[in-house]
Design an enzyme around this catalytic site. Structure first.
Site, mmCIF file in Angstrom:
data_model
loop_
_atom_site.group_PDB
_atom_site.id
_atom_site.type_symbol
_atom_site.label_atom_id
_atom_site.label_comp_id
_atom_site.label_asym_id
_atom_site.label_seq_id
_atom_site.Cartn_x
_atom_site.Cartn_y
_atom_site.Cartn_z
ATOM 1 N N LYS A 126 0.877 -1.171 0.000
ATOM 2 C CA LYS A 126 0.000 0.000 0.000
ATOM 3 C C LYS A 126 0.919 1.228 0.000
ATOM 4 O O LYS A 126 1.979 1.237 0.643
ATOM 5 C CB LYS A 126 -0.877 -0.061 1.265
ATOM 6 C CG LYS A 126 -1.793 1.097 1.488
ATOM 7 C CD LYS A 126 -3.052 1.037 0.663
ATOM 8 C CE LYS A 126 -3.797 2.371 0.770
ATOM 9 N NZ LYS A 126 -4.743 2.585 -0.317
ATOM 10 N N CYS A 155 -2.678 8.203 -8.094
ATOM 11 C CA CYS A 155 -3.868 8.156 -7.239
ATOM 12 C C CYS A 155 -4.890 9.166 -7.775
ATOM 13 O O CYS A 155 -4.581 10.344 -7.914
ATOM 14 C CB CYS A 155 -3.518 8.476 -5.789
ATOM 15 S SG CYS A 155 -4.984 8.467 -4.743
ATOM 16 N N LYS A 172 4.109 4.107 -11.705
ATOM 17 C CA LYS A 172 2.699 3.723 -11.892
ATOM 18 C C LYS A 172 1.931 4.932 -12.414
ATOM 19 O O LYS A 172 1.747 5.928 -11.709
ATOM 20 C CB LYS A 172 2.098 3.211 -10.581
ATOM 21 C CG LYS A 172 0.670 2.674 -10.755
ATOM 22 C CD LYS A 172 0.224 1.921 -9.516
ATOM 23 C CE LYS A 172 -1.201 1.407 -9.629
ATOM 24 N NZ LYS A 172 -1.643 0.700 -8.420
HETATM 25 C C1 LIG Z 1 -9.483 0.336 -2.168
HETATM 26 C C2 LIG Z 1 -8.355 0.577 -3.109
HETATM 27 C C3 LIG Z 1 -7.205 1.210 -2.660
HETATM 28 C C4 LIG Z 1 -6.128 1.431 -3.525
HETATM 29 N N1 LIG Z 1 -5.015 2.053 -3.048
HETATM 30 C C5 LIG Z 1 -3.944 2.235 -3.875
HETATM 31 C C6 LIG Z 1 -2.729 2.785 -3.383
HETATM 32 O O1 LIG Z 1 -2.583 3.096 -2.200
HETATM 33 N N2 LIG Z 1 -1.707 2.957 -4.250
HETATM 34 C C7 LIG Z 1 -1.807 2.595 -5.576
HETATM 35 O O2 LIG Z 1 -0.842 2.769 -6.330
HETATM 36 N N3 LIG Z 1 -2.941 2.051 -6.063
HETATM 37 C C8 LIG Z 1 -3.999 1.855 -5.247
HETATM 38 N N4 LIG Z 1 -5.140 1.253 -5.730
HETATM 39 C C9 LIG Z 1 -5.215 0.858 -7.157
HETATM 40 C C10 LIG Z 1 -4.868 -0.620 -7.361
HETATM 41 O O3 LIG Z 1 -3.531 -0.882 -7.020
HETATM 42 C C11 LIG Z 1 -5.089 -1.025 -8.832
HETATM 43 O O4 LIG Z 1 -4.260 -0.234 -9.667
HETATM 44 C C12 LIG Z 1 -6.538 -0.866 -9.290
HETATM 45 O O5 LIG Z 1 -7.444 -1.247 -8.280
HETATM 46 C C13 LIG Z 1 -6.846 -1.676 -10.558
HETATM 47 O O6 LIG Z 1 -6.681 -3.053 -10.335
HETATM 48 P P1 LIG Z 1 -7.934 -4.072 -10.098
HETATM 49 O O7 LIG Z 1 -8.822 -3.943 -11.284
HETATM 50 O O8 LIG Z 1 -7.296 -5.423 -9.945
HETATM 51 O O9 LIG Z 1 -8.610 -3.612 -8.849
HETATM 52 C C14 LIG Z 1 -6.222 1.022 -4.879
HETATM 53 C C15 LIG Z 1 -7.380 0.363 -5.324
HETATM 54 C C16 LIG Z 1 -8.439 0.119 -4.462
HETATM 55 C C17 LIG Z 1 -9.663 -0.594 -4.968
#
Ligand SMILES: Cc1cc2nc3c(=O)[nH]c(=O)nc-3n(C[C@H](O)[C@H](O)[C@H](O)COP(=O)(O)O)c2cc1C
Length: 363
Positions: free
Chosen positions: A43, A151, A188
């Site tokens: 995270k 973000c 990212k």
């Molecule tokens: C609840 C939540 C919190 C997230 N927090 C972060 C974060 O702290 N840093 C980050 O780079 N991406 C964060 N993401 C993005 C995820 O790493 C990822 O890029 C995004 O959810 C797409 O992937 P998925 O379709 O598998 O969920 C977060 C996503 C969710 C759903």
């Protein structure tokens, strides 16, 4: 067979938990490694104070089969459409993370521990924050750094996707981290730009070793037609948050294809909507060397023990069936199949019926 080298790092399999709730704590990450994930991205860790919204930080939008109905209401027999979140980065401090990173790496030396970091970009002091975060994490044994330039819900103009949308700012930040980093640096990027190739170029020119994409897409929860309230709100109010899960798989693939075509020799980590190997295969065939998962893992015991089993079993089965010995045998194999619309063959003269054939068109 599943082992791969990505940005110089040896992964026992190419699957990582993405930076998100599944990697928010030491116990989650330890459980994830025990479950079989090849790596995790923590995270995101920052230096500024973080206070999340009062109320849920994530909810899941579900579809009723054979019906147009979409709702966040939990109900039986639905299919997942997407996740929606307005969660900020880790609300734990760097001091909280430091000993834990060290302990995790010591307990799992063969697993890849990637530290996600974030600071601002508006001043030299903010750039020093990036360097402080990078140094602290790599000193604890982090194998790589992932820069959160993506973000989607930051009010600060010099943070998150506001950096990722500005090729100059993201170059400056990447360069600042590269000045102090001894480990690979992954950038990212946000999908929320006009031409993501521009931002990817900025990151690579500044020395990024890989691009990670996608973070979540800017979006709003739906308004409930009965209550006329957003399905997710605090005191009736909502802000733009991030969409993840199945709905973003095709969107994220389009962004990825643009970048892997523009930079075929570079390294890419694909994210967005992956829950099984068939999904991950898309990213690999378009040129990615690793794949990351968030939403599917959140919904599977918080760290995805069944998801990683499905991913590795699916990959093994597919490789055996196709006679592929390693990821390199198929990585990028479909990259050049994505072409300009004008390059797609049209029917010859008489066979052309104005396109009025197929689902969604009148006959
Ligand atoms: C609840 C939540 C919190 C997230 N927090 C972060 C974060 O702290 N840093 C980050 O780079 N991406 C964060 N993401 C993005 C995820 O790493 C990822 O890029 C995004 O959810 C797409 O992937 P998925 O379709 O598998 O969920 C977060 C996503 C969710 C759903």
């Amino acid at each position: 067979m599943l082992g791969t080298v990505f940005t110089g790092l040896r992964f026992e399999n190419p699957f990582l938990l993405a930076s998100a709730p599944p990697t928010e704590s030491e116990s989650n990450i330890m459980r994830a490694f025990d479950a079989g994930w090849g790596g995790v991205v923590t995270k995101t860790i920052g230096l500024h104070p973080v206070a999340n919204v009062a109320g849920p930080k994530t909810k899941f939008l579900r579809a009723t089969p054979d019906s147009p109905h979409l709702s966040m209401q939990k109900r039986p027999g639905t299919a997942l459409h997407s996740s929606w979140n307005w969660e900020l980065i880790s609300d734990k401090t760097l001091d909280w993370w430091i000993p834990r990173l060290g302990r995790i790496k010591k307990a799992h030396p063969a697993k890849m521990l990637v530290a996600s970091i974030m600071a601002g970009s508006g001043s030299d002091e903010e750039l020093r924050h990036w360097q402080e975060l990078a140094t602290a994490c790599q000193d604890q044994g982090a194998d790589a750094l992932e820069l959160n330039l993506s973000c989607p819900h930051m009010d600060r103009k010099d943070m998150g996707s506001n950096i990722g949308k500005d090729p100059e700012l993201l170059s400056v930040v990447t360069q600042a981290v590269k000045e102090v980093s001894k480990v690979p640096v992954w950038a990212k990027l946000t999908p929320s730009t006009t031409d993501i190739v521009v931002e990817a170029r900025g990151a690579f020119l500044a020395g990024a070793d890989a691009i990670t994409s996608s973070n979540t897409f800017p979006s709003l929860p739906l308004i409930d037609p009965e209550t006329l309230e957003f399905e997710m709100n605090v005191d009736g109010l909502v802000s733009s948050g991030g969409l993840g899960g199945p709905a973003i798989l095709p969107l994220s693939l389009a962004k990825m294809a643009q970048m892997t075509q523009a930079f075929p020799d570079r390294s890419f980590s694909g994210i967005g909507g992956v829950a099984e190997f068939a999904h991950a295969l898309n990213y690999f065939l378009l040129g990615c060397g690793t794949v990351q998962v968030c939403t599917a893992a959140m919904l599977d015991h918080a760290v995805g023990p069944n998801v990683i089993k499905r991913l590795t079993a699916g990959m093994t089965e597919t490789m055996e069936k196709r006679g592929w010995a390693s990821l390199d045998d198929f990585r990028g194999a479909m990259r050049e199949r994505v072409v300009a619309h004008s390059k797609i063959r049209r029917p010859d003269g008489d066979a052309y019926h104005g396109g009025y054939e197929g689902e969604g068109y009148a006959s």
